[in-house]
Design an enzyme around this catalytic site. Structure first.
Site, mmCIF file in Angstrom:
data_model
loop_
_atom_site.group_PDB
_atom_site.id
_atom_site.type_symbol
_atom_site.label_atom_id
_atom_site.label_comp_id
_atom_site.label_asym_id
_atom_site.label_seq_id
_atom_site.Cartn_x
_atom_site.Cartn_y
_atom_site.Cartn_z
ATOM 1 N N PRO A 54 0.812 -1.223 0.000
ATOM 2 C CA PRO A 54 0.000 0.000 0.000
ATOM 3 C C PRO A 54 0.842 1.268 0.000
ATOM 4 C CG PRO A 54 -0.864 -1.597 1.570
ATOM 5 C CD PRO A 54 0.460 -2.120 1.111
ATOM 6 N N ASP A 250 20.444 -0.831 16.338
ATOM 7 C CA ASP A 250 19.399 -1.480 17.121
ATOM 8 C C ASP A 250 18.044 -1.346 16.451
ATOM 9 O OD1 ASP A 250 18.318 1.023 17.761
ATOM 10 O OD2 ASP A 250 19.427 1.165 19.641
ATOM 11 N N LYS A 271 17.721 -4.428 20.501
ATOM 12 C CA LYS A 271 17.255 -4.707 21.862
ATOM 13 C C LYS A 271 15.916 -4.012 22.028
ATOM 14 C CE LYS A 271 21.832 -4.959 23.994
ATOM 15 N NZ LYS A 271 21.754 -6.351 24.419
ATOM 16 N N ASP A 304 19.764 8.928 22.799
ATOM 17 C CA ASP A 304 21.114 9.246 23.242
ATOM 18 C C ASP A 304 21.766 7.983 23.803
ATOM 19 O OD1 ASP A 304 22.998 11.719 24.147
ATOM 20 O OD2 ASP A 304 23.023 10.136 25.663
ATOM 21 N N MET A 383 10.170 2.477 27.684
ATOM 22 C CA MET A 383 10.040 1.019 27.769
ATOM 23 C C MET A 383 8.878 0.609 28.672
ATOM 24 S SD MET A 383 14.107 0.031 28.070
ATOM 25 C CE MET A 383 14.369 1.174 29.428
#
Length: 507
Positions: A54, A250, A271, A304, A383
């Site tokens: 799409p 990452d 991670k 950072d 997180m």
């Protein structure tokens, strides 16, 4: 007489095979960063690619235009398989399953990224050197392990491999002409390669692949990638990428940043909160090893490096190993995501401080909340997207009013940016976009405090100044609050009593 093996006993072992895709049609389903990475590999293979999705990334669109590939901006249909030698599905899981079923019916092999159940073929971790290709597969079960094995194999391949390949090619022609039996060729080749190695060693040209001495040019640079958009990377960070031989990146770094390091090898070491990944001590060893081989290594991290990025651990490991290390700060997502969503983390008379907290477990954030006066400052939880219900409960238990304004922000600096504003009481029931509900596709954070209402005031004032209220905002019958359908402007009231999901093109 033994019974014939059942179907369940068959197909448990992979049959290794290398494909010659040069000039052959390949269907690529998907248009995101993963599909873009697969497209680069197909360029190297010389395939003729048709892309069905799409929407596609700007990089993939440019790549297709440069190669003359067809791009179909729509949903997949089984007819797309016509004429394809191979299919690569790099779309959401439900689409990958549709592609896999259709390809199975058409007897076409399909590689479904991160979806082994939909695969009839698997990609591999690949080492290419001097005409030698080494491919490693775990059958889709452990891609991080295959990546580590690839790095290990690459490290032990001899620097003389070019000369070895030349000798092997020359000897093969001679042996075929002389009719040397196949069983005798390997011992003869080993003897010839030993002579080459001895000659190189005597001349001082041989080099051990993992020599302990640090090269004068080998170094590691820890680069903050910022909140996700390639144009929010710092100038110094872009310069480090341009000089890199190897980039270890990452899950939260933008794939668009590859354009800054076109000559580097990219190795995913992602991670995510509470997910299995490469162990930190293993990653530290990789950084040291690659630098000692004389490589210029960039460790590209979200936000950072020193803000929940384990950059300090990596810098310490490098210092203890005597490896030169430079840190290039990045714009921390803790501040940038809120800013891109229009929410200041401090505001005169409202919040004079903010605290950034890891939200992956109450054992971490609980003592911090207990030590802070309720409502005294802005809280930013990184997180913590998947723990938002637990976080809301912990806040209320520690004296935070249930009507405290709250925000959920996803992919703030990406084209798929989305944010919701409401109250702590409503936080547990926030319905996230499907692609982000498991924190796999989009990184997210939580902002708690009265500054969230300031963001609503900014949005309302901006809308009023433009002379119109967003057309998508529809008053509810009972409360007068608004629910905005994406895309929209946030029209939450200053009290934070409105639940307003928003999808925007910020960043």
């Amino acid at each position: 007489m033994t019974d014939a093996p059942s179907d369940a006993d068959l197909g448990t072992t992979l049959f290794p095979l290398f494909l010659k895709l040069g000039g052959r049609s390949v269907l690529l389903v998907g248009g995101g960063p993963v599909a873009t990475a697969k497209a680069r590999a197909l360029v190297e293979a010389g395939a003729r690619v048709t892309i069905v999705a799409p929407a596609v990334t700007a990089e993939l669109d440019a790549l297709a235009a440069a190669r003359g590939w067809r791009v179909q901006t729509r949903a997949f249909t089984p007819a797309d398989l016509d004429g394809a030698w191979l299919v690569i599905a790099a779309a959401p899981a439900e689409v990958n399953r549709q592609v896999g079923a259709a390809a199975e019916a058409a007897r076409i092999f399909v590689v479904a990224v991160d979806d082994p159940a939909a695969c009839t073929a698997y990609g591999a971790a690949v080492v290419r050197r001097a005409g030698v290709t080494v491919a490693i597969s775990s059958g889709g079960d452990a891609p991080a392990l295959t990546g580590l094995l690839r790095e290990g194999i690459d490290a032990v391949l001899p620097v003389e491999l070019d000369a070895w390949m030349d000798e092997a090619r020359r000897a093969r022609l001679v042996w075929r002409a002389e009719g040397v039996p196949m069983a005798e060729r390997r011992p003869r080749l080993l003897a010839a390669l030993n002579r080459l190695y001895d000659a190189a060693s005597a001349a001082g040209l041989s080099q051990a692949p993992s020599a302990p001495a640090v090269s004068a040019v080998g170094r590691v640079t820890l680069v903050g990638a910022g909140p996700g958009a390639a144009d929010l990377l710092t100038v110094r960070g872009a310069r480090a990428l341009a000089e890199a031989d190897l980039v270890l990146y990452d899950a939260l770094s933008s794939e668009e940043m590859r354009a800054y390091a076109p000559g580097a090898r990219w190795f995913y070491v992602g991670k995510r909160a509470c997910r299995q990944s490469i162990a930190q001590d293993v990653l530290n060893r990789i950084l040291v090893k690659e630098a000692r081989r004389g490589r210029r290594v960039v460790r590209l991290k979200c936000g950072d490096p020193f803000v929940f990025g384990r950059g300090g651990e990596e810098a310490l490991a490098l210092a203890e190993a005597g490896v030169p290390c430079e840190v290039v700060p990045g714009i921390s997502s803790a501040i940038a995501a809120a800013g891109l969503a229009g929410i200041p983390v401090t505001h005169r008379g409202v919040a004079s401080a903010f605290t950034v907290v890891s939200g992956h477990h109450e054992a971490v954030y609980g003592p911090i909340l207990a030590a802070l006066p309720a409502g005294a400052m802005t809280l930013v939880f990184l997180m913590g997207l998947g723990r938002r219900a637990d976080i809301a409960r912990a806040l209320v238990e520690r004296g935070w009013p249930r009507q405290t304004p709250a925000a959920v922000i996803l992919g703030a600096a990406t084209p798929d940016a989305w944010h919701w504003t409401g109250t702590v009481a409503e936080l547990a029931e926030v319905a996230l976009p499907v692609a982000s509900s498991d924190e796999r596709r989009q990184p997210g954070l939580l902002v708690i405090g009265d500054v969230v209402a300031i963001g609503a005031q900014i949005a309302a004032a901006s809308s009023q100044a433009r002379g119109a209220v967003p057309a998508e905002a529809t008053p509810t019958a009972d409360s007068g609050s608004t629910v905005d359908a994406p895309p929209s402007s946030d029209t939450s009231t200053p009290t934070g009593s409105t639940s307003s999901p928003e999808r925007s093109r910020s960043g």
